[in-house]
Scaffold this active site. Structure first.
Site, PDB file in Angstrom:
ATOM      1  N   CYS A 130       0.809  -1.215   0.000  1.00 55.15           N
ATOM      2  CA  CYS A 130       0.000   0.000   0.000  1.00 55.15           C
ATOM      3  C   CYS A 130       0.846   1.271   0.000  1.00 55.15           C
ATOM      4  CB  CYS A 130      -0.956   0.006   1.193  1.00 55.15           C
ATOM      5  SG  CYS A 130      -0.202  -0.448   2.758  1.00 55.15           S
ATOM      6  N   HIS A 242      -2.427   6.530   4.491  1.00 54.79           N
ATOM      7  CA  HIS A 242      -0.981   6.611   4.702  1.00 54.79           C
ATOM      8  C   HIS A 242      -0.463   7.946   4.175  1.00 54.79           C
ATOM      9  CE1 HIS A 242      -1.194   2.546   5.879  1.00 54.79           C
ATOM     10  NE2 HIS A 242      -0.606   1.945   4.867  1.00 54.79           N
TER      11      HIS A 242
END
Length: 343
Positions: A130, A242
């Site tokens: 990710c 993130h």
């Protein structure tokens, strides 16, 4: 006639996002099947305005299924992906199990779509880590313009990257702080509530963690093997999205203004970059969105041809679920799948 799609790991965070995105984007599916372990059999999950009952992975027949999107972890993928692929069903895998396999394409459609042509060697396509996915979306258009030599990246990764257990632990520990209950570390090595942990995945002999190593090898595989990359990956008390502080050294000159304009035109990127209070994106704002957001673009005066920037994306979407659905769309749009009889 559309396609028959199986979502393996449908009860997890990413599996549920995959189902939502397949519905939201109108993927041409005649049937979508939700699969998980036997203990989840019969659980209900949402797919658009429908409710699907979860079926058991180990008893499902994939021979009439076109695509299996797997989000059930590396050990499950290592065991089941080859079995599923052998039936003729194309596997798109979210785990780290197949990313470094030279016969398995590692794909971010905005970055290296042409690499998908090699999927037939094993009938498996890998989805990147990710934190790597959002990074290469931002790096690709800049690399095409000025050639990247070196990247130094520090990540600020949300607890959803560690699954439901990570999200539960942040919630439970935060609550415990406010009511003066004892805190217990289960998923993470240290307390995550109101804290940062510079440790994601296992430590390697080099001193890097495996998460840091993944960012290096995956960037090289998808973007350019000549790029040097070093990373420090940190878990932070954020539920979703993130963030990354990225320093880039280029072979050729590039200004912050040039980079800003290039990224504004790049697929998958959304520039939010005003030099004023609040003129940047935060993980809270990126949650639930598909774009890779880029802010704080500025020149680094300590090196020749250097830039700094701030990159934020919803890790459950672009870092996982959205990217797998985009890969599935790529298979369809390029005519790489043969439609089977509708179920």
């Amino acid at each position: 006639m559309g396609y028959r799609i199986a979502v393996v790991g449908a009860t997890g965070n990413v599996g549920r996002e995959v189902l939502d995105i397949l519905s939201d984007r109108g993927f041409p599916a005649d049937e979508v099947i939700a699969l998980a372990s036997r203990r989840s059999q019969g659980t209900e999950v949402s797919f658009g305005d429908k409710t699907l009952k979860v079926k058991a992975l180990d008893t499902f027949d994939f021979s009439k299924t076109d695509i299996a999107i797997m989000s059930a972890g590396g050990s499950i993928s290592l065991e089941w992906a080859p079995k599923i692929a052998a039936t003729g069903c194309v596997v798109i895998d979210n785990s780290s199990a197949w990313r470094t396999d030279p016969d398995v394409p590692l794909i971010v459609p905005e970055v290296n779509a042409d690499a998908i042509e090699g999927f037939s060697k094993k009938n498996i396509i890998a989805n990147p880590n990710c934190s790597t996915a959002q990074l290469v979306v931002a790096l690709k258009p800049l690399h095409d313009h000025a050639i990247i030599k070196r990247v130094v990246v520090s990540t600020y990764q949300s607890v959803s990257g560690a699954g439901k257990e990570g999200m539960d632990e942040l919630f439970e520990q935060s609550r415990a702080v406010f009511v003066a209950d004892p805190l217990e570390n289960k998923k993470f090595t240290k307390r995550i509530a109101f804290n940062c942990i510079p440790h994601i995945d296992a430590f390697m002999d080099s001193g890097d963690t495996k998460e840091e190593w993944k960012m290096m090898v995956e960037t090289k595989k998808m973007l350019d093997p000549k790029i040097k990359l070093t990373a420090t990956t940190v878990r932070v008390p954020v539920f979703v999205s993130h963030s990354e502080a990225v320093n880039i050294e280029f072979a050729n000159p590039i200004s912050a203004d040039e980079a800003r304009e290039i990224l504004r035109e790049a697929p998958g990127c959304l520039v939010i970059d005003k030099r004023e209070d609040g003129g940047y994106i935060t993980p809270y704002e990126a949650a639930g969105e598909d774009a890779t957001y880029i802010s704080r673009i500025r020149e680094d005066s300590t090196i020749d041809n250097g830039l700094n920037m701030w990159v934020v994306s919803d890790n459950l979407r672009k870092g996982a679920a959205l990217n797998t659905v985009q890969i599935a769309e790529l298979l369809v749009n390029r005519g790489l799948l043969k439609e089977r009889a509708a179920a």
